[in-house]
Design a protein around this motif. Structure first.
Motif, PDB file in Angstrom:
ATOM      1  N   ALA A  24       0.804  -1.226   0.000  1.00 43.91           N
ATOM      2  CA  ALA A  24       0.000   0.000   0.000  1.00 43.91           C
ATOM      3  C   ALA A  24       0.838   1.277   0.000  1.00 43.91           C
ATOM      4  O   ALA A  24       0.487   2.242  -0.704  1.00 43.91           O
ATOM      5  N   PRO A  25       1.955   1.361   0.755  1.00 43.82           N
ATOM      6  CA  PRO A  25       2.745   2.603   0.745  1.00 43.82           C
ATOM      7  C   PRO A  25       3.277   3.015  -0.626  1.00 43.82           C
ATOM      8  O   PRO A  25       3.639   4.171  -0.825  1.00 43.82           O
ATOM      9  N   LEU A  26       3.323   2.102  -1.589  1.00 39.13           N
ATOM     10  CA  LEU A  26       3.801   2.451  -2.929  1.00 39.13           C
ATOM     11  C   LEU A  26       2.826   3.365  -3.660  1.00 39.13           C
ATOM     12  O   LEU A  26       3.211   4.072  -4.587  1.00 39.13           O
ATOM     13  N   GLY A  27       1.559   3.300  -3.284  1.00 43.04           N
ATOM     14  CA  GLY A  27       0.562   4.147  -3.926  1.00 43.04           C
ATOM     15  C   GLY A  27       0.001   3.612  -5.220  1.00 43.04           C
ATOM     16  O   GLY A  27      -0.762   4.293  -5.900  1.00 43.04           O
ATOM     17  N   TYR A  28       0.356   2.407  -5.600  1.00 44.60           N
ATOM     18  CA  TYR A  28      -0.176   1.806  -6.818  1.00 44.60           C
ATOM     19  C   TYR A  28      -1.563   1.226  -6.537  1.00 44.60           C
ATOM     20  O   TYR A  28      -1.883   0.857  -5.408  1.00 44.60           O
ATOM     21  N   GLN A  29      -2.344   1.108  -7.593  1.00 46.14           N
ATOM     22  CA  GLN A  29      -3.643   0.456  -7.470  1.00 46.14           C
ATOM     23  C   GLN A  29      -3.412  -1.037  -7.256  1.00 46.14           C
ATOM     24  O   GLN A  29      -2.659  -1.666  -7.993  1.00 46.14           O
ATOM     25  N   LEU A  30      -4.067  -1.585  -6.237  1.00 52.61           N
ATOM     26  CA  LEU A  30      -3.915  -3.000  -5.919  1.00 52.61           C
ATOM     27  C   LEU A  30      -5.217  -3.728  -6.185  1.00 52.61           C
ATOM     28  O   LEU A  30      -6.298  -3.200  -5.933  1.00 52.61           O
ATOM     29  N   GLY A  31      -5.092  -4.944  -6.685  1.00 58.70           N
ATOM     30  CA  GLY A  31      -6.245  -5.821  -6.863  1.00 58.70           C
ATOM     31  C   GLY A  31      -5.967  -7.113  -6.129  1.00 58.70           C
ATOM     32  O   GLY A  31      -4.837  -7.382  -5.724  1.00 58.70           O
ATOM     33  N   ARG A  32      -6.991  -7.916  -5.937  1.00 55.35           N
ATOM     34  CA  ARG A  32      -6.812  -9.180  -5.231  1.00 55.35           C
ATOM     35  C   ARG A  32      -7.602 -10.275  -5.897  1.00 55.35           C
ATOM     36  O   ARG A  32      -8.626 -10.032  -6.528  1.00 55.35           O
ATOM     37  N   ALA A  33      -7.085 -11.483  -5.739  1.00 58.42           N
ATOM     38  CA  ALA A  33      -7.766 -12.681  -6.210  1.00 58.42           C
ATOM     39  C   ALA A  33      -7.448 -13.789  -5.211  1.00 58.42           C
ATOM     40  O   ALA A  33      -6.361 -13.811  -4.631  1.00 58.42           O
ATOM     41  N   THR A  34      -8.397 -14.704  -5.033  1.00 58.35           N
ATOM     42  CA  THR A  34      -8.211 -15.776  -4.059  1.00 58.35           C
ATOM     43  C   THR A  34      -7.998 -17.136  -4.704  1.00 58.35           C
ATOM     44  O   THR A  34      -7.957 -18.143  -4.008  1.00 58.35           O
ATOM     45  N   SER A  35      -7.876 -17.172  -6.027  1.00 60.64           N
ATOM     46  CA  SER A  35      -7.625 -18.438  -6.716  1.00 60.64           C
ATOM     47  C   SER A  35      -6.893 -18.178  -8.026  1.00 60.64           C
ATOM     48  O   SER A  35      -6.904 -17.059  -8.549  1.00 60.64           O
ATOM     49  N   GLY A  36      -6.301 -19.236  -8.545  1.00 60.39           N
ATOM     50  CA  GLY A  36      -5.620 -19.136  -9.832  1.00 60.39           C
ATOM     51  C   GLY A  36      -6.584 -18.818 -10.961  1.00 60.39           C
ATOM     52  O   GLY A  36      -6.270 -18.041 -11.859  1.00 60.39           O
ATOM     53  N   ASP A  37      -7.779 -19.424 -10.912  1.00 62.15           N
ATOM     54  CA  ASP A  37      -8.797 -19.150 -11.938  1.00 62.15           C
ATOM     55  C   ASP A  37      -9.172 -17.674 -11.958  1.00 62.15           C
ATOM     56  O   ASP A  37      -9.241 -17.046 -13.015  1.00 62.15           O
ATOM     57  N   GLU A  38      -9.434 -17.140 -10.781  1.00 65.84           N
ATOM     58  CA  GLU A  38      -9.818 -15.732 -10.669  1.00 65.84           C
ATOM     59  C   GLU A  38      -8.685 -14.822 -11.154  1.00 65.84           C
ATOM     60  O   GLU A  38      -8.924 -13.817 -11.833  1.00 65.84           O
ATOM     61  N   ALA A  39      -7.455 -15.188 -10.823  1.00 61.83           N
ATOM     62  CA  ALA A  39      -6.301 -14.403 -11.267  1.00 61.83           C
ATOM     63  C   ALA A  39      -6.210 -14.383 -12.788  1.00 61.83           C
ATOM     64  O   ALA A  39      -6.017 -13.325 -13.393  1.00 61.83           O
ATOM     65  N   LYS A 107       7.901 -16.842   2.325  1.00 61.83           N
ATOM     66  CA  LYS A 107       7.133 -16.314   3.448  1.00 61.83           C
ATOM     67  C   LYS A 107       7.877 -16.665   4.732  1.00 61.83           C
ATOM     68  O   LYS A 107       8.495 -17.717   4.793  1.00 61.83           O
ATOM     69  N   PRO A 108       7.830 -15.837   5.745  1.00 65.30           N
ATOM     70  CA  PRO A 108       7.188 -14.532   5.793  1.00 65.30           C
ATOM     71  C   PRO A 108       7.950 -13.528   4.924  1.00 65.30           C
ATOM     72  O   PRO A 108       9.163 -13.528   4.869  1.00 65.30           O
ATOM     73  N   VAL A 109       7.197 -12.689   4.255  1.00 68.84           N
ATOM     74  CA  VAL A 109       7.743 -11.747   3.287  1.00 68.84           C
ATOM     75  C   VAL A 109       8.269 -10.504   3.999  1.00 68.84           C
ATOM     76  O   VAL A 109       7.604  -9.949   4.868  1.00 68.84           O
ATOM     77  N   ASP A 110       9.466 -10.082   3.621  1.00 68.01           N
ATOM     78  CA  ASP A 110      10.031  -8.828   4.123  1.00 68.01           C
ATOM     79  C   ASP A 110       9.371  -7.690   3.339  1.00 68.01           C
ATOM     80  O   ASP A 110       9.578  -7.571   2.125  1.00 68.01           O
ATOM     81  N   PRO A 111       8.561  -6.856   4.006  1.00 62.30           N
ATOM     82  CA  PRO A 111       7.833  -5.795   3.278  1.00 62.30           C
ATOM     83  C   PRO A 111       8.740  -4.834   2.516  1.00 62.30           C
ATOM     84  O   PRO A 111       8.408  -4.415   1.414  1.00 62.30           O
ATOM     85  N   TRP A 112       9.889  -4.470   3.090  1.00 57.45           N
ATOM     86  CA  TRP A 112      10.791  -3.531   2.420  1.00 57.45           C
ATOM     87  C   TRP A 112      11.347  -4.135   1.140  1.00 57.45           C
ATOM     88  O   TRP A 112      11.393  -3.473   0.102  1.00 57.45           O
ATOM     89  N   ALA A 113      11.773  -5.374   1.212  1.00 62.28           N
ATOM     90  CA  ALA A 113      12.324  -6.036   0.028  1.00 62.28           C
ATOM     91  C   ALA A 113      11.245  -6.207  -1.035  1.00 62.28           C
ATOM     92  O   ALA A 113      11.493  -5.976  -2.222  1.00 62.28           O
ATOM     93  N   LEU A 114      10.048  -6.597  -0.607  1.00 64.72           N
ATOM     94  CA  LEU A 114       8.948  -6.780  -1.566  1.00 64.72           C
ATOM     95  C   LEU A 114       8.602  -5.465  -2.253  1.00 64.72           C
ATOM     96  O   LEU A 114       8.439  -5.425  -3.475  1.00 64.72           O
ATOM     97  N   ARG A 115       8.525  -4.383  -1.490  1.00 58.76           N
ATOM     98  CA  ARG A 115       8.207  -3.073  -2.092  1.00 58.76           C
ATOM     99  C   ARG A 115       9.260  -2.678  -3.119  1.00 58.76           C
ATOM    100  O   ARG A 115       8.940  -2.180  -4.192  1.00 58.76           O
ATOM    101  N   THR A 116      10.524  -2.909  -2.794  1.00 59.14           N
ATOM    102  CA  THR A 116      11.609  -2.558  -3.720  1.00 59.14           C
ATOM    103  C   THR A 116      11.492  -3.346  -5.011  1.00 59.14           C
ATOM    104  O   THR A 116      11.588  -2.789  -6.114  1.00 59.14           O
ATOM    105  N   LYS A 117      11.265  -4.643  -4.896  1.00 57.95           N
ATOM    106  CA  LYS A 117      11.141  -5.496  -6.078  1.00 57.95           C
ATOM    107  C   LYS A 117       9.932  -5.109  -6.910  1.00 57.95           C
ATOM    108  O   LYS A 117      10.008  -5.011  -8.139  1.00 57.95           O
ATOM    109  N   VAL A 118       8.810  -4.893  -6.248  1.00 61.71           N
ATOM    110  CA  VAL A 118       7.574  -4.541  -6.951  1.00 61.71           C
ATOM    111  C   VAL A 118       7.727  -3.201  -7.656  1.00 61.71           C
ATOM    112  O   VAL A 118       7.360  -3.065  -8.828  1.00 61.71           O
ATOM    113  N   ARG A 119       8.273  -2.212  -6.971  1.00 60.95           N
ATOM    114  CA  ARG A 119       8.446  -0.893  -7.592  1.00 60.95           C
ATOM    115  C   ARG A 119       9.296  -1.001  -8.848  1.00 60.95           C
ATOM    116  O   ARG A 119       8.945  -0.484  -9.902  1.00 60.95           O
ATOM    117  N   TYR A 120      10.423  -1.693  -8.746  1.00 65.64           N
ATOM    118  CA  TYR A 120      11.315  -1.822  -9.891  1.00 65.64           C
ATOM    119  C   TYR A 120      10.630  -2.557 -11.050  1.00 65.64           C
ATOM    120  O   TYR A 120      10.643  -2.086 -12.184  1.00 65.64           O
TER     121      TYR A 120
END
Length: 185
Positions: A24-39, A107-120
């Motif tokens: 969320a701190p990245l400010g990007y629009q986020l979506g969610r899915a609970t299954s592979g089919d939905e994704a 898991k457990p995911v490091d939020p800082w590392a995940l944000r960096t990877k996602v942003r890039y």
């Protein structure tokens, strides 16, 4: 693709919430899915710029989602970060990277590392799409320009001077004199 979202996919609600909170701190629009089919449905509808995808889900696993995406032209370049809670697994790692997954996160995911990877990855994907759009626009302009051949090939370069045209050729004696001066120093 200004409104492309980051799609977070996991079959556990608590994990979805944790990943959303981390991103969320990245400010990007986020979506969610609970299954592979939905994704897959959301990805095929378009407007997904990156997937954060759980590996092991019932019915359609994360790897199966990626396999399908890589076979479809419109989704084959969407970056995917796979998330697993089952620790290091060499077979999973080989399969994931063989499918072109950008990263495999434990898991457990490091939020800082995940944000960096996602942003890039997200920003690089958006830049790639913008570049592809610019190329399409430039090709359209070249086809419309009267000085071109009307194909994807540019106009013949005969009308342009050679880049070395203004550089006088070096005489052999000058080259030899320069070598002698270098030898004296």
């Amino acid at each position: 693709m200004p409104d492309a979202k980051i799609l977070i996919v996991d079959d556990h609600e608590d994990t979805l919430y944790a990943l959303e909170s981390a991103l969320a701190p990245l400010g990007y629009q986020l979506g969610r899915a609970t299954s592979g089919d939905e994704a897959l449905k959301q990805v095929l509808r378009g407007q997904v710029g990156l997937l954060v995808l759980d590996v092991r889900m019932p019915r359609v696993s994360g790897l199966e989602v990626v396999r399908y995406m890589r076979r479809v032209e419109q989704t084959q370049h969407i970056p995917v970060i796979l998330v697993t809670g089952f620790g290091p697994d060499h077979e999973l790692t080989a399969a994931a990277f063989g499918l072109g997954v950008a990263d495999l996160v434990m898991k457990p995911v490091d939020p800082w590392a995940l944000r960096t990877k996602v942003r890039y990855l997200y920003d690089a994907h958006r830049a790639r799409l913008a570049l592809e759009q610019e190329i399409r626009e430039l090709r359209a302009l070249v086809k419309e320009h009267p000085g071109t051949t009307g194909t994807d090939e540019p106009a013949p370069a005969a009308a342009l001077p050679h880049p070395d045209a203004r550089v006088p050729p070096q005489r052999a004696s000058e080259a030899h004199d320069g070598e002698l001066e270098q030898d004296r120093t």
